[in-house]
Design a protein around this motif. Structure first.
Motif, PDB file in Angstrom:
ATOM      1  N   LYS A   1     -44.162 -15.894 -18.329  1.00 41.43           N
ATOM      2  CA  LYS A   1     -44.779 -15.397 -17.377  1.00 41.43           C
ATOM      3  C   LYS A   1     -44.770 -15.384 -15.842  1.00 41.43           C
ATOM      4  CE  LYS A   1     -48.749 -13.419 -20.815  1.00 41.43           C
ATOM      5  NZ  LYS A   1     -49.560 -12.285 -19.626  1.00 41.43           N
ATOM      6  N   VAL A   2     -44.675 -16.556 -15.511  1.00 40.46           N
ATOM      7  CA  VAL A   2     -43.772 -17.169 -14.019  1.00 40.46           C
ATOM      8  C   VAL A   2     -43.362 -16.475 -13.408  1.00 40.46           C
ATOM      9  CG1 VAL A   2     -43.894 -19.615 -13.185  1.00 40.46           C
ATOM     10  CG2 VAL A   2     -45.374 -19.907 -15.123  1.00 40.46           C
TER      11      VAL A   2
ATOM     12  N   TYR B   1     -52.996 -15.445 -11.530  1.00 44.46           N
ATOM     13  CA  TYR B   1     -52.117 -16.312 -11.300  1.00 44.46           C
ATOM     14  C   TYR B   1     -52.281 -15.847  -9.615  1.00 44.46           C
ATOM     15  CZ  TYR B   1     -47.501 -17.992 -10.643  1.00 44.46           C
ATOM     16  OH  TYR B   1     -46.164 -18.589  -9.907  1.00 44.46           O
ATOM     17  N   ASN B   2     -52.067 -14.785  -9.265  1.00 47.24           N
ATOM     18  CA  ASN B   2     -51.597 -14.018  -7.707  1.00 47.24           C
ATOM     19  C   ASN B   2     -53.213 -15.128  -6.283  1.00 47.24           C
ATOM     20  OD1 ASN B   2     -49.035 -12.178  -7.621  1.00 47.24           O
ATOM     21  ND2 ASN B   2     -50.135 -11.276  -9.317  1.00 47.24           N
TER      22      ASN B   2
ATOM     23  N   LYS C   1     -46.446  -5.392  -9.611  1.00 50.07           N
ATOM     24  CA  LYS C   1     -46.145  -5.029  -8.809  1.00 50.07           C
ATOM     25  C   LYS C   1     -48.141  -4.640  -7.596  1.00 50.07           C
ATOM     26  CE  LYS C   1     -43.178  -2.274  -6.895  1.00 50.07           C
ATOM     27  NZ  LYS C   1     -43.038  -0.998  -7.110  1.00 50.07           N
ATOM     28  N   ILE C   2     -48.571  -3.914  -9.200  1.00 54.54           N
ATOM     29  CA  ILE C   2     -49.763  -3.862  -8.740  1.00 54.54           C
ATOM     30  C   ILE C   2     -51.089  -4.550  -8.801  1.00 54.54           C
ATOM     31  CG2 ILE C   2     -51.937  -2.828 -10.236  1.00 54.54           C
ATOM     32  CD1 ILE C   2     -49.647  -0.313  -9.043  1.00 54.54           C
ATOM     33  N   TYR C   3     -50.998  -5.941  -9.370  1.00 55.20           N
ATOM     34  CA  TYR C   3     -51.376  -6.593  -9.511  1.00 55.20           C
ATOM     35  C   TYR C   3     -51.531  -7.533  -8.071  1.00 55.20           C
ATOM     36  CZ  TYR C   3     -52.875  -7.815 -14.426  1.00 55.20           C
ATOM     37  OH  TYR C   3     -53.092  -7.114 -15.556  1.00 55.20           O
TER      38      TYR C   3
ATOM     39  N   ILE D   1     -51.387 -23.424 -13.524  1.00 55.95           N
ATOM     40  CA  ILE D   1     -50.649 -23.080 -14.591  1.00 55.95           C
ATOM     41  C   ILE D   1     -50.358 -24.321 -16.191  1.00 55.95           C
ATOM     42  CG2 ILE D   1     -47.474 -23.310 -15.493  1.00 55.95           C
ATOM     43  CD1 ILE D   1     -46.982 -22.436 -12.770  1.00 55.95           C
ATOM     44  N   ASN D   2     -50.386 -25.261 -15.487  1.00 60.68           N
ATOM     45  CA  ASN D   2     -50.726 -26.765 -16.346  1.00 60.68           C
ATOM     46  C   ASN D   2     -52.081 -26.070 -16.689  1.00 60.68           C
ATOM     47  OD1 ASN D   2     -48.265 -28.257 -16.242  1.00 60.68           O
ATOM     48  ND2 ASN D   2     -48.818 -28.694 -14.225  1.00 60.68           N
ATOM     49  N   GLU D   3     -52.804 -25.623 -16.116  1.00 59.44           N
ATOM     50  CA  GLU D   3     -54.227 -25.699 -17.050  1.00 59.44           C
ATOM     51  C   GLU D   3     -54.054 -24.606 -18.016  1.00 59.44           C
ATOM     52  OE1 GLU D   3     -57.217 -23.961 -14.699  1.00 59.44           O
ATOM     53  OE2 GLU D   3     -57.663 -25.352 -12.881  1.00 59.44           O
TER      54      GLU D   3
END
Length: 414
Positions: free
Chosen positions: A136-137, A75-76, A272-274, A85-87
């Motif tokens: 999640k978003v 995501y990031n 934060k870690i991601y 997101i739409n995928e």
């Protein structure tokens, strides 16, 4: 410089406070539900409710792990968040269709439930999938205020509305109808927060290949996880009774309150870690190890504290006739210990996620799964406490193997 640092610290503390309250709302709802289930829901209804929820967990293990883990990991790094997101929203359309087929096959094997129950189960699974992805978003965008309202809505969906409908109807179907209605409302709420990311069909073959390559080992890991965490319900149903499934599940839910620390950890630390890993990989791994060590220390202290509590504390949630028996009391202590170990080894997964070594986790989980399956056969002689013991030993083996493999990975990189 000092003023900006103070503002940053305040922001961090505010984020942590919102995260804690987000988790506490969910925990309070869960406590309310388990108390209601313990004293007001017929054991046969609650046992069947648990068995069907176990089915949902199994379908999630098979169908949702690749989308979920790939979404978390990429995501990031996605250049166009809306397309990304739409995928995954498009992927869920296929997942929802497959869920219909799986529930139909299950209904042909297990014919103890009505058509209405199975229909509600399918609708619930679809609503739950879309809700989980969309929340999640908000979490990864660190929109913790909106995320808080979404989690409050989910608490009503999972716990409050099912209680209300069962109170008036008193049927298994009423529990699921309450959840379906609740998750429908929750999806409407979360989509209103995501008006800036309207739905569109996005199908990118190359990206799907990338997601599958990254997360395919997770399918096996998730199936093994489901086997370790939930298959014991079916062993209890087979060797004992549906009522014993209900009793074990009530004890497991009460023991699962320890997950509150884990939920705070996952919601506050993992995003934060991601994000930090994209900037400085070595520093992020060091920081993650520190978080894991602190988490383990907290759980050791909490378990000692729980063992010192008088049994009467548990009667707030569990029938006194149950908890006064040493057998059930020791069962809940075993379950609490297994919950703590489960959170720690799950938190340690992130090291493997960041290193993109899910394949190693799959082998680790296969070993633990085989241990768990063998031990579950002793439920016939030892009763439900053996279900807790088998889970505890499996989680302990996962953590030990993860630590050993992680050390080998780090040595090979030096």
């Amino acid at each position: 410089m000092i003023r900006s640092k103070i503002k940053l610290d305040i922001f961090k503390n505010k984020a942590l406070v919102v995260t804690v309250f987000t988790v506490l709302i969910s925990v309070l709802g869960q406590l309310l539900f388990v108390r209601f289930a313990s004293f007001n829901i017929e054991k046969i209804d609650y046992g069947n409710f648990v068995l069907l929820q176990t089915l949902i967990a199994g379908m999630s293990a098979i169908l949702l792990q690749i989308p979920s883990h790939s979404f978390d990991r990429f995501y990031n790094a996605a250049p166009k968040k809306i397309d990304f997101i739409n995928e995954f929203r498009t992927i869920l359309l296929f997942v929802n269709f497959i869920s219909i087929v799986l529930v139909f096959l299950y209904s042909q094997i297990i014919d103890k439930f009505t058509f209405t129950t199975y229909a509600l189960l399918i609708i619930l699974f679809m609503f739950l999938n879309n809700f989980t992805l969309n929340q999640k978003v908000l979490l990864f965008n660190l929109e913790r205020g909106k995320f808080f309202f979404v989690k409050v809505s989910e608490t009503f969906s999972k716990f409050v509305l099912p209680i209300g409908f069962y109170w008036f109807e008193g049927t298994l179907e009423s529990l699921f109808f309450g959840m379906v209605l609740g998750y429908f409302i929750s999806n409407v709420l979360i989509l209103s927060f995501l008006r800036g990311t309207p739905f569109s069909i996005r199908f990118n073959i190359e990206n799907i290949k990338k997601y599958f390559t990254f997360s395919s080992p997770v399918i096996f890991m998730a199936i093994f996880t489901w086997g370790i965490s939930f298959s014991d319900r079916y062993f209890i149903e087979y060797y004992l009774t549906t009522e014993d499934v209900a009793i074990y599940s009530i004890l497991a839910v009460v023991a699962g309150i320890g997950v509150v620390i884990g939920q705070i950890y996952f919601m506050y630390v993992e995003p934060k870690i991601y994000k930090a890993y994209e900037v400085d990989k070595n520093h992020t791994i060091t920081l993650l190890n520190k978080y894991l060590l602190n988490l383990s220390g907290i759980f050791i202290i909490l378990f000692v504290f729980v063992t010192l509590l008088p049994r009467n504390v548990f009667t707030l949630l569990i029938d006194k006739a149950l908890i006064d028996q040493d057998y059930y009391y020791f069962t809940i202590l075993v379950l609490i210990m297994s919950v703590f170990l489960g959170v720690v080894h799950t938190a340690h997964h992130m090291v493997f996620k960041l290193k993109k070594r899910f394949d190693l986790l799959a082998y680790i989980y296969l070993i633990a799964f085989m241990i768990n399956m063998c031990l579950n056969f002793f439920i016939k002689e030892s009763g439900i406490i053996m279900a807790g013991v088998s889970t505890l030993i499996s989680y302990a083996s996962i953590l030990i193997l993860q630590l050993c493999v992680y050390r080998l990975i780090m040595k090979s990189n030096t």
